[in-house]
Design a protein around this motif. Sequence first.
Motif, PDB file in Angstrom:
ATOM      1  N   TRP A 236       5.921 -17.201  44.525  1.00 55.35           N
ATOM      2  CA  TRP A 236       6.895 -16.764  43.525  1.00 55.35           C
ATOM      3  C   TRP A 236       6.637 -15.313  43.134  1.00 55.35           C
ATOM      4  O   TRP A 236       5.487 -14.894  42.980  1.00 55.35           O
ATOM      5  CB  TRP A 236       6.788 -17.637  42.286  1.00 55.35           C
ATOM      6  N   ARG A 237       7.711 -14.575  42.942  1.00 52.60           N
ATOM      7  CA  ARG A 237       7.634 -13.230  42.364  1.00 52.60           C
ATOM      8  C   ARG A 237       7.840 -13.402  40.867  1.00 52.60           C
ATOM      9  O   ARG A 237       8.839 -13.973  40.428  1.00 52.60           O
ATOM     10  CB  ARG A 237       8.707 -12.322  42.961  1.00 52.60           C
ATOM     11  N   VAL A 238       6.889 -12.919  40.087  1.00 53.57           N
ATOM     12  CA  VAL A 238       6.905 -13.112  38.640  1.00 53.57           C
ATOM     13  C   VAL A 238       6.758 -11.768  37.944  1.00 53.57           C
ATOM     14  O   VAL A 238       5.952 -10.941  38.336  1.00 53.57           O
ATOM     15  CB  VAL A 238       5.764 -14.063  38.196  1.00 53.57           C
ATOM     16  N   SER A 239       7.548 -11.581  36.899  1.00 50.15           N
ATOM     17  CA  SER A 239       7.421 -10.409  36.041  1.00 50.15           C
ATOM     18  C   SER A 239       7.121 -10.893  34.628  1.00 50.15           C
ATOM     19  O   SER A 239       7.259 -12.086  34.332  1.00 50.15           O
ATOM     20  CB  SER A 239       8.712  -9.579  36.049  1.00 50.15           C
ATOM     21  N   THR A 240       6.727  -9.975  33.779  1.00 51.84           N
ATOM     22  CA  THR A 240       6.421 -10.342  32.395  1.00 51.84           C
ATOM     23  C   THR A 240       7.074  -9.368  31.427  1.00 51.84           C
ATOM     24  O   THR A 240       7.320  -8.211  31.755  1.00 51.84           O
ATOM     25  CB  THR A 240       4.894 -10.351  32.122  1.00 51.84           C
ATOM     26  N   ILE A 241       7.334  -9.880  30.236  1.00 52.90           N
ATOM     27  CA  ILE A 241       7.768  -9.073  29.098  1.00 52.90           C
ATOM     28  C   ILE A 241       6.820  -9.422  27.972  1.00 52.90           C
ATOM     29  O   ILE A 241       6.559 -10.604  27.732  1.00 52.90           O
ATOM     30  CB  ILE A 241       9.216  -9.395  28.670  1.00 52.90           C
ATOM     31  N   LYS A 242       6.291  -8.432  27.304  1.00 55.30           N
ATOM     32  CA  LYS A 242       5.390  -8.677  26.178  1.00 55.30           C
ATOM     33  C   LYS A 242       5.939  -8.001  24.941  1.00 55.30           C
ATOM     34  O   LYS A 242       6.220  -6.811  24.950  1.00 55.30           O
ATOM     35  CB  LYS A 242       3.987  -8.154  26.464  1.00 55.30           C
ATOM     36  N   HIS A 243       6.072  -8.770  23.879  1.00 51.38           N
ATOM     37  CA  HIS A 243       6.477  -8.218  22.586  1.00 51.38           C
ATOM     38  C   HIS A 243       5.224  -7.950  21.770  1.00 51.38           C
ATOM     39  O   HIS A 243       4.283  -8.741  21.792  1.00 51.38           O
ATOM     40  CB  HIS A 243       7.368  -9.212  21.839  1.00 51.38           C
ATOM     41  N   THR A 244       5.214  -6.836  21.077  1.00 54.25           N
ATOM     42  CA  THR A 244       4.110  -6.540  20.174  1.00 54.25           C
ATOM     43  C   THR A 244       4.669  -6.018  18.863  1.00 54.25           C
ATOM     44  O   THR A 244       5.728  -5.382  18.838  1.00 54.25           O
ATOM     45  CB  THR A 244       3.110  -5.524  20.774  1.00 54.25           C
ATOM     46  N   HIS A 245       3.983  -6.332  17.800  1.00 54.58           N
ATOM     47  CA  HIS A 245       4.367  -5.826  16.480  1.00 54.58           C
ATOM     48  C   HIS A 245       3.718  -4.472  16.213  1.00 54.58           C
ATOM     49  O   HIS A 245       4.009  -3.836  15.220  1.00 54.58           O
ATOM     50  CB  HIS A 245       3.945  -6.812  15.383  1.00 54.58           C
ATOM     51  N   HIS A 246       2.841  -4.044  17.095  1.00 56.73           N
ATOM     52  CA  HIS A 246       2.110  -2.798  16.911  1.00 56.73           C
ATOM     53  C   HIS A 246       2.825  -1.667  17.637  1.00 56.73           C
ATOM     54  O   HIS A 246       3.330  -1.839  18.733  1.00 56.73           O
ATOM     55  CB  HIS A 246       0.683  -2.926  17.455  1.00 56.73           C
ATOM     56  N   GLY A 247       2.857  -0.507  17.034  1.00 53.44           N
ATOM     57  CA  GLY A 247       3.424   0.657  17.701  1.00 53.44           C
ATOM     58  C   GLY A 247       2.561   1.032  18.895  1.00 53.44           C
ATOM     59  O   GLY A 247       1.349   1.143  18.784  1.00 53.44           O
ATOM     60  N   VAL A 248       3.178   1.189  20.043  1.00 50.98           N
ATOM     61  CA  VAL A 248       2.458   1.535  21.263  1.00 50.98           C
ATOM     62  C   VAL A 248       3.145   2.746  21.872  1.00 50.98           C
ATOM     63  O   VAL A 248       4.369   2.788  21.965  1.00 50.98           O
ATOM     64  CB  VAL A 248       2.487   0.361  22.269  1.00 50.98           C
ATOM     65  N   ASP A 249       2.373   3.719  22.264  1.00 48.57           N
ATOM     66  CA  ASP A 249       2.930   4.868  22.952  1.00 48.57           C
ATOM     67  C   ASP A 249       2.107   5.100  24.212  1.00 48.57           C
ATOM     68  O   ASP A 249       0.897   5.314  24.139  1.00 48.57           O
ATOM     69  CB  ASP A 249       2.904   6.110  22.054  1.00 48.57           C
ATOM     70  N   MET A 250       2.762   5.025  25.351  1.00 51.21           N
ATOM     71  CA  MET A 250       2.073   5.210  26.623  1.00 51.21           C
ATOM     72  C   MET A 250       1.823   6.683  26.915  1.00 51.21           C
ATOM     73  O   MET A 250       1.091   7.021  27.818  1.00 51.21           O
ATOM     74  CB  MET A 250       2.901   4.585  27.750  1.00 51.21           C
ATOM     75  N   ASP A 251       2.458   7.539  26.142  1.00 50.83           N
ATOM     76  CA  ASP A 251       2.366   8.971  26.341  1.00 50.83           C
ATOM     77  C   ASP A 251       1.225   9.583  25.540  1.00 50.83           C
ATOM     78  O   ASP A 251       0.736   8.992  24.587  1.00 50.83           O
ATOM     79  CB  ASP A 251       3.670   9.633  25.880  1.00 50.83           C
ATOM     80  N   LYS A 252       0.869  10.782  25.918  1.00 58.57           N
ATOM     81  CA  LYS A 252      -0.131  11.543  25.173  1.00 58.57           C
ATOM     82  C   LYS A 252       0.510  12.844  24.694  1.00 58.57           C
ATOM     83  O   LYS A 252       1.207  13.511  25.473  1.00 58.57           O
ATOM     84  CB  LYS A 252      -1.338  11.861  26.054  1.00 58.57           C
ATOM     85  N   PRO A 253       0.286  13.209  23.443  1.00 62.03           N
ATOM     86  CA  PRO A 253       0.834  14.478  22.948  1.00 62.03           C
ATOM     87  C   PRO A 253       0.436  15.636  23.878  1.00 62.03           C
ATOM     88  O   PRO A 253      -0.688  15.708  24.357  1.00 62.03           O
ATOM     89  CB  PRO A 253       0.192  14.636  21.567  1.00 62.03           C
ATOM     90  N   GLY A 254       1.429  16.479  24.152  1.00 63.09           N
ATOM     91  CA  GLY A 254       1.190  17.637  25.007  1.00 63.09           C
ATOM     92  C   GLY A 254       1.557  17.415  26.467  1.00 63.09           C
ATOM     93  O   GLY A 254       1.802  18.379  27.186  1.00 63.09           O
ATOM     94  N   LYS A 255       1.583  16.145  26.918  1.00 61.65           N
ATOM     95  CA  LYS A 255       1.954  15.869  28.308  1.00 61.65           C
ATOM     96  C   LYS A 255       3.458  16.095  28.481  1.00 61.65           C
ATOM     97  O   LYS A 255       4.237  15.981  27.541  1.00 61.65           O
ATOM     98  CB  LYS A 255       1.586  14.429  28.705  1.00 61.65           C
ATOM     99  N   ASP A 256       3.872  16.384  29.709  1.00 61.74           N
ATOM    100  CA  ASP A 256       5.263  16.724  29.977  1.00 61.74           C
ATOM    101  C   ASP A 256       6.235  15.654  29.488  1.00 61.74           C
ATOM    102  O   ASP A 256       7.241  15.962  28.843  1.00 61.74           O
ATOM    103  CB  ASP A 256       5.484  16.961  31.473  1.00 61.74           C
ATOM    104  N   THR A 257       5.945  14.381  29.797  1.00 56.14           N
ATOM    105  CA  THR A 257       6.862  13.321  29.399  1.00 56.14           C
ATOM    106  C   THR A 257       6.937  13.203  27.880  1.00 56.14           C
ATOM    107  O   THR A 257       7.998  12.921  27.330  1.00 56.14           O
ATOM    108  CB  THR A 257       6.455  11.974  30.027  1.00 56.14           C
ATOM    109  N   PHE A 258       5.845  13.418  27.208  1.00 53.48           N
ATOM    110  CA  PHE A 258       5.835  13.409  25.736  1.00 53.48           C
ATOM    111  C   PHE A 258       6.726  14.525  25.202  1.00 53.48           C
ATOM    112  O   PHE A 258       7.532  14.322  24.300  1.00 53.48           O
ATOM    113  CB  PHE A 258       4.400  13.563  25.220  1.00 53.48           C
ATOM    114  N   VAL A 259       6.604  15.713  25.792  1.00 49.41           N
ATOM    115  CA  VAL A 259       7.407  16.860  25.374  1.00 49.41           C
ATOM    116  C   VAL A 259       8.890  16.578  25.625  1.00 49.41           C
ATOM    117  O   VAL A 259       9.746  16.911  24.795  1.00 49.41           O
ATOM    118  CB  VAL A 259       6.938  18.150  26.083  1.00 49.41           C
ATOM    119  N   HIS A 260       9.214  15.939  26.750  1.00 47.89           N
ATOM    120  CA  HIS A 260      10.608  15.597  27.044  1.00 47.89           C
ATOM    121  C   HIS A 260      11.183  14.696  25.950  1.00 47.89           C
ATOM    122  O   HIS A 260      12.279  14.950  25.437  1.00 47.89           O
ATOM    123  CB  HIS A 260      10.729  14.880  28.390  1.00 47.89           C
ATOM    124  N   ARG A 261      10.449  13.634  25.578  1.00 51.04           N
ATOM    125  CA  ARG A 261      10.909  12.720  24.521  1.00 51.04           C
ATOM    126  C   ARG A 261      10.993  13.442  23.183  1.00 51.04           C
ATOM    127  O   ARG A 261      11.945  13.273  22.433  1.00 51.04           O
ATOM    128  CB  ARG A 261       9.984  11.505  24.401  1.00 51.04           C
TER     129      ARG A 261
END
Length: 176
Positions: A36-61
Amino acid sequence: MTSQRTQLIFGIIGRSGAGKTHLISRLLPAFCHLGWRVSTIKHTHHGVDMDKPGKDTFVHRQNGATEVMLATTERWVLQHECNTLPTISDLLQRMEPVDLVLVEGFHATMPTCMEVWRPTIGKTPLFPQTPGVVAVASDNSNIPNIPNNLTVLDLNDTMAIAAYIRAHAYAFKLPN
């Protein structure tokens, strides 16, 4: 006329510390072993940011991008800015079709789910007030006030839980 896409989903819910993530981490290889091919979705009540300040993707957002995609040879990640929690339907529409999506959390809106409940964490179960619960996985068979219509499974029996999920996964209809 185009056919409506359906996606098999099954929720794993429970109080913090009950072992939801640990159970899913055991279920994934069991389903993969079955092909089986399985994917997941996870809900969290905590703020999560995969980005780091100063990185290009962070600057784009930071400068107004609604979505930012980061791509490498190993994986890609899509970050989408939103003001409210997306629905299960919203999230599933953005995912590739697979044999099953395991959803951790979203207990209030999951049509079919299993609660992971362990008395040692000292928290009351969710099943009395959560209509989508069809089963409880526990390391203790003495579950207080459990209704007869709920299936009780041994939390340590990964294959029995996987079989139960395969038999009871919900066919979620996605909008065209």
